[in-house]
Design an enzyme around this catalytic site. Structure first.
Site, PDB file in Angstrom:
ATOM      1  CB  CYS A   1      25.471  40.128  14.883  1.00 11.64           C
ATOM      2  SG  CYS A   1      26.866  39.028  14.502  1.00 11.64           S
TER       3      CYS A   1
ATOM      4  CE  LYS B   1      35.285  37.178  12.652  1.00  9.07           C
ATOM      5  NZ  LYS B   1      36.182  38.136  13.358  1.00  9.07           N
TER       6      LYS B   1
ATOM      7  CB  SER C   1      32.559  40.271  11.667  1.00  4.32           C
ATOM      8  OG  SER C   1      33.674  39.936  12.467  1.00  4.32           O
TER       9      SER C   1
ATOM     10  CG  HIS D   1      27.875  43.473  12.293  1.00  6.38           C
ATOM     11  ND1 HIS D   1      27.325  43.897  13.481  1.00  6.38           N
ATOM     12  CD2 HIS D   1      28.415  42.255  12.543  1.00  6.38           C
ATOM     13  CE1 HIS D   1      27.525  42.990  14.423  1.00  6.38           C
ATOM     14  NE2 HIS D   1      28.183  41.978  13.882  1.00  6.38           N
TER      15      HIS D   1
ATOM     16  CD  GLU E   1      25.656  47.077  13.040  1.00  4.35           C
ATOM     17  OE1 GLU E   1      26.236  46.292  13.816  1.00  4.35           O
ATOM     18  OE2 GLU E   1      24.879  46.679  12.132  1.00  4.35           O
TER      19      GLU E   1
END
Length: 313
Positions: A142, A163, A192, A236, A238
């Site tokens: 990210c 976003k 995100s 992301h 994870e």
């Protein structure tokens, strides 16, 4: 094989309940095995959450992995106590003489700031330069990916509105790439972020290859300099099942304007229902492939012989 972590790290209790095989430092010293040595620069405010997410995935391989954590000295996080950092983390000064098989740079909640305005930018820049001579393969996540692409290749980031927030469908851009071995033709990953990097900027850099991108508005997902074993991941994988929900609930409670429901996350886009996890297998494959194909199978047995670049540090 287990992942070795510091004695008494709080993430250990969570991982043990999930039957992730871990061992503490004391037991690891009795093993006559050369483990993979990983370094994690954790830039997230709440360190324990990110630790657990990454260790869960790094521990789900047949390889023995030894992990060191570092934080930035130039900016001490306010959401993690100094006692916690002192017990479980080190600083760059304490590890800069070491060499590592792999290195992970996490995201950070500073993406809307110019890189040079980030309090720890000079320190992170020094660490990224150091990684070229002290690390065999580096995995950027990210903001860490945006920072790495900017520092190493001059690629800018751009603000986006609204976003990029949700779970997006992706496809592979390169066939037979080991990092994505075992992936389906389409796969889903959470994003995100308020900023993006653009495909046209990446394509101007001959050393870089786009490995995967979104079919929707999330854009480029995975970029690599394969020769130097640098990977830049904009999403992301994870994340925990409820990570996006927690971000959404936090923003709603804070009264932030224009907070959108995360896309492709809640059934029928209804935040009252439990989210559907579509990326668990993606996360496990991504991290195990990186460890296997770009760290374990190629890294020298004697790490002191690691000299991809001239060591000027």
């Amino acid at each position: 094989m287990p992942i070795k972590i510091p004695n008494d790290l709080p993430a250990a209790a969570i991982l043990e309940k999930e039957h992730i095989f871990i061992m503490d430092s004391d037991r690891a010293y009795s093993q006559d095995i050369r483990p993979l040595r990983l370094l994690i620069l954790n830039l997230m405010p709440v360190k324990q959450v990110t630790e657990t997410q990454l260790l869960r995935l790094l521990g789900n391989t047949p390889l023995q992995v030894e992990v060191d954590f570092i934080y930035t000295e130039s900016y001490v996080p306010t959401h993690t106590s100094q006692d916690y950092l002192t017990e479980f983390y080190g600083t760059f000064a304490e590890v800069r003489h070491k060499k590592y098989d792999g290195f992970i740079i996490t995201g950070a909640p500073v993406e809307q700031m110019p890189f040079e305005d980030v309090a720890y930018w000079e320190e992170v820049s020094e660490i990224m330069e150091w990684s070229k001579s002290h690390v065999y393969s580096t995995f950027h996540i990210c903001w860490g990916a945006q920072a790495g692409l900017y520092y190493h290749y001059g690629i800018p980031k751009y603000d986006v509105a609204p976003k990029i927030f949700g779970v997006y469908r992706h496809h592979l851009c390169q066939q037979n790439e080991p990092l994505f071995r075992g992936f389906d033709d389409e796969f889903y990953v959470p994003h995100s972020r308020h900023t993006e990097i653009r495909k046209e900027d990446i394509e101007k850099v001959d050393e870089l290859t786009i490995l995967a991108e979104s079919d929707d508005e999330a854009g480029v997902y995975a970029i690599a300099n394969l020769e130097q074993r640098q990977f830049f991941i904009t999403g992301h994988a994870e994340y925990d099942p409820l990570s996006l929900k927690q971000e959404y609930d936090r923003d709603m409670a804070a009264g932030m304007p224009n907070v959108n429901v995360p896309k492709n996350y809640y059934p029928d886009d209804d935040p009252a229902r439990l989210p559907v996890v579509r990326w668990r297998s993606v996360a496990n494959l991504l991290f195990s492939n990186w460890l296997n194909y770009y760290v374990y199978q190629e890294t020298p047995y004697e790490l002191d012989s690691l000299c991809r670049y001239q060591d000027n540090i």
